[in-house]
Design a protein around this motif. Structure first.
Motif, mmCIF file in Angstrom:
data_model
loop_
_atom_site.group_PDB
_atom_site.id
_atom_site.type_symbol
_atom_site.label_atom_id
_atom_site.label_comp_id
_atom_site.label_asym_id
_atom_site.label_seq_id
_atom_site.Cartn_x
_atom_site.Cartn_y
_atom_site.Cartn_z
ATOM 1 N N LYS A 11 0.832 -1.199 0.000
ATOM 2 C CA LYS A 11 0.000 0.000 0.000
ATOM 3 C C LYS A 11 0.867 1.250 0.000
ATOM 4 C CE LYS A 11 -3.990 -1.988 2.336
ATOM 5 N NZ LYS A 11 -4.789 -2.012 3.569
ATOM 6 N N VAL A 73 -10.266 8.633 0.128
ATOM 7 C CA VAL A 73 -8.925 8.355 0.658
ATOM 8 C C VAL A 73 -8.744 6.857 0.859
ATOM 9 C CG1 VAL A 73 -8.651 10.574 1.841
ATOM 10 C CG2 VAL A 73 -9.628 8.645 3.072
ATOM 11 N N ASN A 74 -7.473 6.445 0.810
ATOM 12 C CA ASN A 74 -7.176 5.051 1.104
ATOM 13 C C ASN A 74 -7.216 4.840 2.620
ATOM 14 O OD1 ASN A 74 -4.694 6.684 1.110
ATOM 15 N ND2 ASN A 74 -3.649 4.778 1.629
ATOM 16 N N THR A 75 -7.759 3.689 3.022
ATOM 17 C CA THR A 75 -7.803 3.295 4.430
ATOM 18 C C THR A 75 -7.326 1.852 4.516
ATOM 19 O OG1 THR A 75 -10.037 2.337 4.415
ATOM 20 C CG2 THR A 75 -9.888 4.736 4.726
ATOM 21 N N ASP A 76 -7.268 1.325 5.726
ATOM 22 C CA ASP A 76 -6.919 -0.088 5.894
ATOM 23 C C ASP A 76 -7.946 -0.999 5.225
ATOM 24 O OD1 ASP A 76 -4.578 0.370 7.283
ATOM 25 O OD2 ASP A 76 -5.560 0.342 9.246
ATOM 26 N N ASP A 77 -9.171 -0.482 5.014
ATOM 27 C CA ASP A 77 -10.254 -1.259 4.411
ATOM 28 C C ASP A 77 -10.516 -0.877 2.959
ATOM 29 O OD1 ASP A 77 -10.756 -2.571 6.880
ATOM 30 O OD2 ASP A 77 -11.891 -0.824 7.560
ATOM 31 N N LYS A 80 -12.205 4.803 0.741
ATOM 32 C CA LYS A 80 -13.487 5.228 1.323
ATOM 33 C C LYS A 80 -13.738 6.679 0.924
ATOM 34 C CE LYS A 80 -13.977 1.672 4.221
ATOM 35 N NZ LYS A 80 -14.969 0.698 4.195
ATOM 36 N N LEU A 82 -15.218 10.011 2.259
ATOM 37 C CA LEU A 82 -15.519 10.605 3.561
ATOM 38 C C LEU A 82 -16.052 12.022 3.361
ATOM 39 C CD1 LEU A 82 -12.166 9.626 5.342
ATOM 40 C CD2 LEU A 82 -14.291 8.306 5.259
ATOM 41 N N VAL A 90 -6.191 7.257 13.576
ATOM 42 C CA VAL A 90 -5.346 6.653 12.554
ATOM 43 C C VAL A 90 -4.114 6.049 13.232
ATOM 44 C CG1 VAL A 90 -4.053 7.056 10.430
ATOM 45 C CG2 VAL A 90 -6.094 8.421 10.913
ATOM 46 N N MET A 94 0.575 4.930 8.693
ATOM 47 C CA MET A 94 -0.365 5.202 7.604
ATOM 48 C C MET A 94 0.153 6.308 6.696
ATOM 49 S SD MET A 94 -3.174 4.030 6.602
ATOM 50 C CE MET A 94 -4.307 4.355 5.302
ATOM 51 N N ARG A 96 -1.462 8.352 3.282
ATOM 52 C CA ARG A 96 -2.706 8.482 2.537
ATOM 53 C C ARG A 96 -2.510 9.115 1.164
ATOM 54 N NH1 ARG A 96 -6.590 6.795 5.568
ATOM 55 N NH2 ARG A 96 -6.577 7.164 7.788
ATOM 56 N N ASP A 109 -5.013 17.201 11.007
ATOM 57 C CA ASP A 109 -4.357 16.124 11.752
ATOM 58 C C ASP A 109 -4.065 16.667 13.144
ATOM 59 O OD1 ASP A 109 -4.362 14.467 9.535
ATOM 60 O OD2 ASP A 109 -2.278 14.841 9.020
#
Length: 156
Positions: A11, A73-77, A80, A82, A90, A94, A96, A109
């Motif tokens: 990733k 945005v990219n997430t662990d899943d 998504k 948003l 987070v 990570m 993004r 952040d």
């Protein structure tokens, strides 16, 4: 190496590859605002509509406060979409990539800052895996020159 570590590395490589491509294109101006509270540091970015962007990998866990706008945005899943206002935690590690839609995005952040440090270069070194080309709002002339060299190499 564990399968989870391999997946995380893949990733990150995809985000880094996107970052390299984006650096060969015209750069949009993203306003960054730094705010300090007792033991808290907030880094806010105001992102124009229809912007594709990448962030640096994070060394620590932190909170995101999406104040307004919609961003994919990219997430662990996976990716998504948003829409602010919303807030989420987070984990460290990570990095993004995001794509903003019709409206500007305000993304904040929020980091623990137990020693109340207000030196941005110290905070960047502490919180991020700073890319070779630096962070957008604190790039040195040498880092901007490196970006220009990469653009020229792509044109050859």
């Amino acid at each position: 190496m564990k399968l989870v570590e391999v997946g995380a590395a893949l990733k990150l490589n995809k985000v880094e590859a996107l970052q390299d491509v984006l650096l060969t294109m015209p750069q949009v101006h993203i306003v960054t605002t730094h705010t300090f509270f007792p033991e808290i540091y907030e880094r806010r970015i105001d992102v124009p509509p229809w912007t594709v962007l990448t962030g640096a990998a994070h060394k620590t866990a932190y909170t995101v406060r999406l104040e307004s706008g919609t961003i994919a945005v990219n997430t662990d899943d996976g990716v998504k979409v948003l829409t602010g206002p919303m807030e989420f935690e987070v984990p460290a590690g990570m990095q993004r990539a995001g794509c903003v839609f019709d409206d500007p995005v305000v993304w904040v952040d929020v980091y623990e800052n137990p020693d109340n440090c207000e030196d941005i270069s110290v905070l960047e070194e502490r919180l991020y895996v700073v890319p070779e080309v630096g962070m957008m709002d604190s790039r040195t002339p040498e880092q901007w020159a490196l970006i220009e060299q990469r653009k020229l190499a792509c044109l050859e």
